[in-house]
Design an enzyme around this catalytic site. Structure first.
Site, PDB file in Angstrom:
ATOM      1  N   HIS A 175      28.244 -31.051  80.463  1.00  0.00           N
ATOM      2  CA  HIS A 175      28.792 -32.004  81.429  1.00  0.00           C
ATOM      3  C   HIS A 175      28.877 -33.383  80.799  1.00  0.00           C
ATOM      4  CE1 HIS A 175      24.389 -31.983  81.767  1.00  0.00           C
ATOM      5  NE2 HIS A 175      24.497 -33.293  81.905  1.00  0.00           N
TER       6      HIS A 175
ATOM      7  N   CYS B 117      15.691 -10.138 121.362  1.00  0.00           N
ATOM      8  CA  CYS B 117      15.266  -9.743 122.698  1.00  0.00           C
ATOM      9  C   CYS B 117      15.145  -8.222 122.689  1.00  0.00           C
ATOM     10  CB  CYS B 117      16.245 -10.219 123.769  1.00  0.00           C
ATOM     11  SG  CYS B 117      17.920  -9.630 123.561  1.00  0.00           S
TER      12      CYS B 117
END
Lengths: 85, 657
Positions: free
Chosen positions: B67, B188
């Site tokens: 980079h 649930c």
């Protein structure tokens, strides 16, 4: 375990070069090195981990060392974070 | 700054075999120029080379990220190449690199390159992701993998950023914005609607507040969008919105808010704020019992017991429904007259259905006990509870081991409930004791210590518990024999009621044995009362689910229909899921309904010569009309009483007194 909070002063943050220096130095220690940043934990011996943390300039990180040479490791870690460019 | 926006298809070259680092980098730089990221190729190349001189950019695991921040960069961008054979880029771990990403960052780009670096490494840490990239056949596929991974890791964050682009852009420069990351689990017992409604509500609220959230749904189809260890590690806190147990060990040490699933739907903001403000307590799994873990936001002990029960019942239900209907089919395809005592197995077709159905029923109580224990003690509890439940069904005692003639009585579903809770707490206790063991033994706890010691202790407990059931059964037999002279109506009440107390346990069995003994003596009216009592519980519940819908959850309502069939076929077990989930209301209602039927059957002088119930034997019933009236009246009474005792679900949730 011993730990210390350090503020990253490098204007570029903990980018690849200091991260490389840091992880390389830390790997020499027996202790485990953990960097706490943004409430998450990163392995201080893995450059991937340190880079993944994306630690920017001005961020406060907490370095935790745990092991037989933890104090020496912590001193070294703090030194690198505060001086590395 | 999304990786996927920075990397163009044209800036990817797959399967390169460069002869040198320079050749590879030249290609990556060329691709940057081609994509318009770099305005001055030579200057950029120089800056890249300068950066390389300072130290390697190959960070290990085959990944290299060269980079540069450069004046020559027109706009931030990425280029990428794969080198299947690997190339030596002087990596920190000494291994060759095969995945190379080049970052071009503008000189005045702030923290942009650090952010991209962070995102890339977060994604590249996943080995399977790296492999997918390497295996990509086309740049398009390569991009697709990145897109998927980025959505997985950052989807919520990006969605939130996209929603408010202005405020997000501004403060980012001023101060590093701390992003709140939350993981959540919704669940649930039914897992059809509420689980997903709660997940959606949480996701929307989090996006609205600009927080990142990942929600795992533990619905009926299994867990979806499962939280990875990394998700959990990165999260600031955990929200559990569940009415059944979810795997908790993974959240040890995280800040946690626990609530009912309904709070996830109605108050997502409150839950999220608790995490964001840091006011949530830290969840400690080790030594923390499940009841402790529900302290926050739950209904305390009552809520946690309900949760354990429901975990058992919801897992048991498929066995009851599937097995029950198959057994009913067996009766339908059988000819009662071949051998009344072997009803259900007389023809090959009937025997086929009965065998499968009985096998399913055989799992029913172990499943109930196993999953109750798992709800209490997590995974290690399952095996312990399962074995406990099976021992409760078998009724084995120390005495019966020595003397095969000993009276062995199944402890029925109440015994299985007992086994489930005891098994769960045995395992929890073991976990607590084992905390003191040296860390070296950590690995063998779940594979050896919990299963071995847990199951052994469970076995001992059940072997000590079962004789009590046996003794109770004997006492009941004696008591019934002593009642022989009592009025027939009273006998009908007692026998009918006994059939409903435990639906297959000592009471039920005592009544049945008394009935068969009476047949042998030529008293056929007693068996009639016994059998009608056994048919009432499923019918009473079925009626109640039909006419008082608001007392039941959607899944309870749906399986209610099946209970009509099971009641008519004398499969009392159909009532067990309801009785197990709410014993204090369901059992008394069934007892009263059955007792009324038993008394009426006696009063009408009904008789039954076969040791079996259900509509299939009605042809041999004496006074069928009276028998039907007894059955209907008893069922209606039971249903009305159940409706009276059971509150509508909305009220039960604690909204009103």
């Amino acid at each position: 375990m011993t730990s210390k909070k350090v503020t990253v002063t490098n204007p570029e943050g903990l980018h690849m070069r200091p991260a490389g220096v840091f992880t390389k130095a830390m790997s020499a220690f027996e202790s485990s090195i953990n960097i706490k940043f943004n409430g998450q934990n990163y392995n201080g011996k893995s450059i991937m981990n340190v880079l993944a943390a994306g630690i920017k300039c001005g961020s406060e990180i907490e370095i935790e060392c745990d092991g037989s040479d933890e104090q020496a490791a912590l001193d070294k870690a703090v030194e690198i974070v505060q001086t590395a460019e | 700054m999304k990786v996927i926006d920075l990397l163009k298809e044209s800036a990817i070259t797959l399967n390169m075999a460069p002869s040198s680092k320079e050749e590879l980098y030249d290609k990556l730089i060329d691709m940057h120029c081609g994509a318009g990221n770099v305005s001055d190729k030579e200057a950029f190349k120089k800056d890249i080379a300068k950066r390389e001189e300072e130290g390697p950019t190959a960070i290990g695991d085959g990944v290299a990220i060269p980079h540069a921040k450069s004046e020559a960069v027109a706009k931030p961008g990425l280029s990428a190449a794969t080198v299947p054979a690997g190339i030596d880029l002087d990596a920190m771990d000494g291994a060759p690199s095969n995945l190379v990403f080049m970052i071009a960052a503008p000189k005045q780009g702030g923290d942009m390159h650090l952010e991209v670096l962070s995102r890339l490494t977060v994604m590249l840490m996943d080995e399977s992701f790296r492999k997918k990239l390497l295996d990509s056949k086309t740049p398009k596929e390569f991009l697709k993998h990145i897109d998927e991974k980025e959505i997985e890791k950052y989807g919520a964050e990006d969605a939130a950023a996209a929603q408010k682009p202005e405020p997000a852009a501004q403060p980012q420069e001023a101060q590093p914005k701390k992003k709140v990351k939350i993981v959540a689990v919704t669940a649930c017992p039914t897992g059809i609607a509420h689980t997903f409604m709660a997940a959606e509500a949480l996701e929307q609220k989090a996006a609205e507040l600009g927080y990142e959230i990942k929600v795992e749904t533990n619905g009926s189809g299994g867990a979806k969008n499962v939280l990875t260890a990394r998700d959990i590690a990165e999260a600031d806190g955990v929200i559990i919105a569940a009415d059944k147990n979810v795997e908790m060990a993974r959240f040890d040490g995280k800040k946690m808010v626990q609530s009912k699933v309904s709070d996830g739907i109605h108050k997502p903001g409150e839950l999220i704020e608790k995490i964001a403000s840091g006011s949530a307590g830290v969840y400690s799994h080790k030594g923390g019992s499940a009841s402790e873990s529900t302290e926050e936001g739950g209904d305390g002990i009552g809520h946690s017991i309900y949760k354990h029960l429901m975990n058992g019942v919801s897992h048991m239900l498929p066995f009851v429904v599937g097995g029950g209907i198959l057994i009913a089919l067996a009766f339908l395809f059988d000819n009662y007259e071949i051998d009344p005592s072997n009803f259900g197995m007389n023809t090959p077709l009937a025997a086929f259905f009965k065998t499968i159905g009985d096998t399913a029923f055989g799992f029913m109580l172990p499943i109930l006990a196993g999953f109750i224990a798992m709800s209490i003690a997590d995974r290690p509890g399952l095996a312990v509870g399962f074995v406990g439940g099976a021992l409760a069904v078998a009724g084995t005692t120390f005495a019966s081991l020595v003397n095969p003639e000993a009276n062995v009585v199944s402890a029925g579903f109440l015994g299985a409930l007992f086994a489930g809770f005891v098994g769960g707490y045995i395992t929890l206790g073991l976990e607590k004791i084992c905390e003191k063991l040296p860390e070296a033994l950590e690995g063998i706890k779940p594979v050896l210590i919990y299963p071995l010691i847990g199951i052994l202790l469970m076995g001992v407990v059940m072997f000590l518990f079962n004789p009590i059931i046996g003794a109770l059964n004997t006492a009941l037999n004696n008591g019934l024999n002593a009642m022989n002279g009592a009025s027939k109506i009273v006998l009908g009440i007692v026998l009918g009621g006994m059939m409903s107390i435990d639906m297959g346990g000592p009471f039920n069995k005592a009544a049945y044995v008394f009935g068969t003994a009476a047949i042998a003596e030529g008293n056929y009216d007693i068996m009639a009362a016994v059998m009608v009592g056994g048919m009432v519980p499923p019918l009473a519940i079925a009626l109640c689910t039909t006419f008082f819908k608001n007392r039941f959850t959607p899944s309870e309502r749906k399986s209610g229909v099946v209970n009509y069939i099971m009641g008519l076929c004398f499969i009392s077990e159909g009532a067990i899921p309801y009785a197990a989930s709410d014993p204090l209301r369901v059992i008394p209602s069934c007892i009263v309904g059955s007792a009324v039927s038993g008394a009426l059957s006696m009063a009408f002088g009904c008789t039954l010569m076969a040791p079996h119930g259900g509509i299939f034997v009605f042809p041999v019933v004496g006074n069928v009309l009276g028998y039907l009236i007894a059955l209907v009246v008893g069922s209606v009474v039971g249903a009305l009483m159940l409706a009276l005792l059971k509150k509508p679900l909305g009220e039960k949730a604690g909204l009103k007194k």
